[in-house]
Write an enzyme that holds these catalytic residues in place. Structure first.
Site, short mmCIF file in Angstrom:
data_model
loop_
_atom_site.label_atom_id
_atom_site.label_comp_id
_atom_site.label_asym_id
_atom_site.label_seq_id
_atom_site.Cartn_x
_atom_site.Cartn_y
_atom_site.Cartn_z
N HIS A 150 22.48 -51.17 58.22
CA HIS A 150 22.92 -52.48 57.73
C HIS A 150 24.43 -52.64 57.86
CE1 HIS A 150 19.16 -52.61 54.97
NE2 HIS A 150 19.02 -53.58 55.86
N ASP A 168 10.06 -48.70 49.96
CA ASP A 168 11.51 -48.95 49.98
C ASP A 168 11.96 -49.97 48.94
OD1 ASP A 168 12.72 -47.38 52.28
OD2 ASP A 168 10.98 -48.29 53.25
N LEU A 190 11.29 -45.75 54.74
CA LEU A 190 11.82 -45.81 56.11
C LEU A 190 13.09 -44.98 56.22
CD1 LEU A 190 11.46 -49.67 56.63
CD2 LEU A 190 9.97 -47.88 57.57
N ASP A 244 18.03 -55.80 49.49
CA ASP A 244 17.53 -56.42 50.73
C ASP A 244 16.62 -57.60 50.48
OD1 ASP A 244 18.88 -54.70 52.48
OD2 ASP A 244 17.46 -53.12 51.96
N ARG A 275 17.54 -55.36 61.62
CA ARG A 275 16.77 -56.02 60.56
C ARG A 275 17.10 -57.50 60.40
NH1 ARG A 275 15.21 -52.13 56.76
NH2 ARG A 275 14.63 -50.24 57.88
N CYS A 293 22.59 -50.98 47.93
CA CYS A 293 21.16 -51.23 48.13
C CYS A 293 20.38 -51.27 46.82
CB CYS A 293 20.54 -50.13 48.99
SG CYS A 293 21.52 -49.66 50.41
N ARG A 317 8.46 -54.08 54.54
CA ARG A 317 9.23 -54.55 53.39
C ARG A 317 9.05 -56.05 53.12
NH1 ARG A 317 14.96 -52.13 52.48
NH2 ARG A 317 14.28 -52.93 50.47
N1 GLY Z 1 14.94 -47.01 53.77
C1 GLY Z 1 15.64 -48.21 53.58
C2 GLY Z 1 15.28 -49.16 54.63
O1 GLY Z 1 15.11 -48.69 55.73
O2 GLY Z 1 15.10 -50.32 54.46
#
Ligand code: GLY
Length: 263
Positions: free
Chosen positions: A169, A67, A25, A73, A138, A256, A92
């Site tokens: 984020h 991802d 993403l 995350d 998110r 991350c 995800r």
């Molecule tokens: N590419 C990292 C994310 O969008 O979660």
């Protein structure tokens, strides 16, 4: 309860990038990530974590989840308690169950966000006194409320804050550097969410330096932000750099790439 300093860690978990990272993403297309170069940067990153004496578990790449290299995350790690997240990105969601076994090896209690809300670890900043969670594309209020219900009985305080519009984020724009000290972009700090903390700003045109980590004695920064690095070194931090060109194409940075905890 008074929190652990949150930058002294005995362990970390990372996941190797997969060839499918090319489908990761991203907010805008700035080029296709190069897997070999990303793996090289990843090796440097893991090497620095290990140089501090930490035990680092490197999980195998997950081709089905482009991802999944961005393991932060998938979970929140607190003293004695891990909480599996519920990512707001549909592609995800399935990553999380692949993280659970590694966490169960280290944590007596592994809880999970069940929904209907969503929350991703990249939106969570632990400090020595509270857990700040940024609402974002998110992470929503329902997800934050469920996290609060899980962690409050363990003595933690959660504060809901806002992630700047257009920023992936909350921690894209900030990091904990040490006791009560935060590295932040000016735009995030302007929201007032860090009142009571000592805040060091990223330098102009170096906002992407904000996604840095304090890991034991090191402040690990993405390469290419000399003015902010110089500022942190003047403040007495032991700065180390890792190439981030490929992860940056997917809006990823230093935080991350790992889950960090004491076990
Ligand atoms: N590419 C990292 C994310 O969008 O979660």
């Amino acid at each position: 309860m008074s929190y652990n300093p949150t930058f002294q860690f005995s362990h970390a978990i990372t996941r190797r990038p997969s060839a499918s990272i090319v489908n990761g993403l991203r907010a805008e297309d700035t080029g296709t990530p190069d897997l070999a170069l990303m793996q090289q940067h990843h090796n440097e990153y893991v090497g620095l974590l290990r140089e501090t004496g930490a035990d680092v578990t490197e999980l195998e790449a997950l081709e089905a989840f482009p991802d999944s290299v961005f393991v932060e995350d998938d979970a929140l790690c607190l003293p004695g308690l891990a909480v599996l997240m519920r990512p707001g990105a549909p592609s995800r969601l399935g990553e999380v169950e692949h993280m659970a076994p590694a966490l169960r090896k280290h944590f007596k209690t592994v809880a999970a966000i069940e929904g209907p809300g969503f929350i991703e670890g990249g939106d969570i900043l632990l400090t020595d006194k509270e857990i700040l969670v940024g609402k974002s594309a998110r992470t929503d209020s329902e997800g934050i409320a469920e996290l609060t219900r899980i962690v409050e009985p363990h003595g933690h305080v959660v504060r809901e804050v806002d992630t700047p519009a257009g920023v992936l984020h909350f921690k894209t724009d900030c990091s904990l550097l040490g006791d009560n000290t935060i590295l932040s972009t000016k735009r995030l700090d302007a929201s007032g969410c860090f009142a009571g903390y000592r805040v060091i700003h990223t330098e102009d045109d170096e906002e992407a330096a904000a996604n840095t980590i304090r890991f034991n004695q090191f402040v690990i920064m993405p390469s290419g932000f000399p003015k902010t690095a110089e500022k942190l070194m003047r403040e007495g931090f032991e700065v180390r750099h890792v190439g981030n060109s490929e992860c940056a194409k997917l809006d990823g940075g230093m935080s991350c790439l790992s889950l960090r905890f004491n076990a």
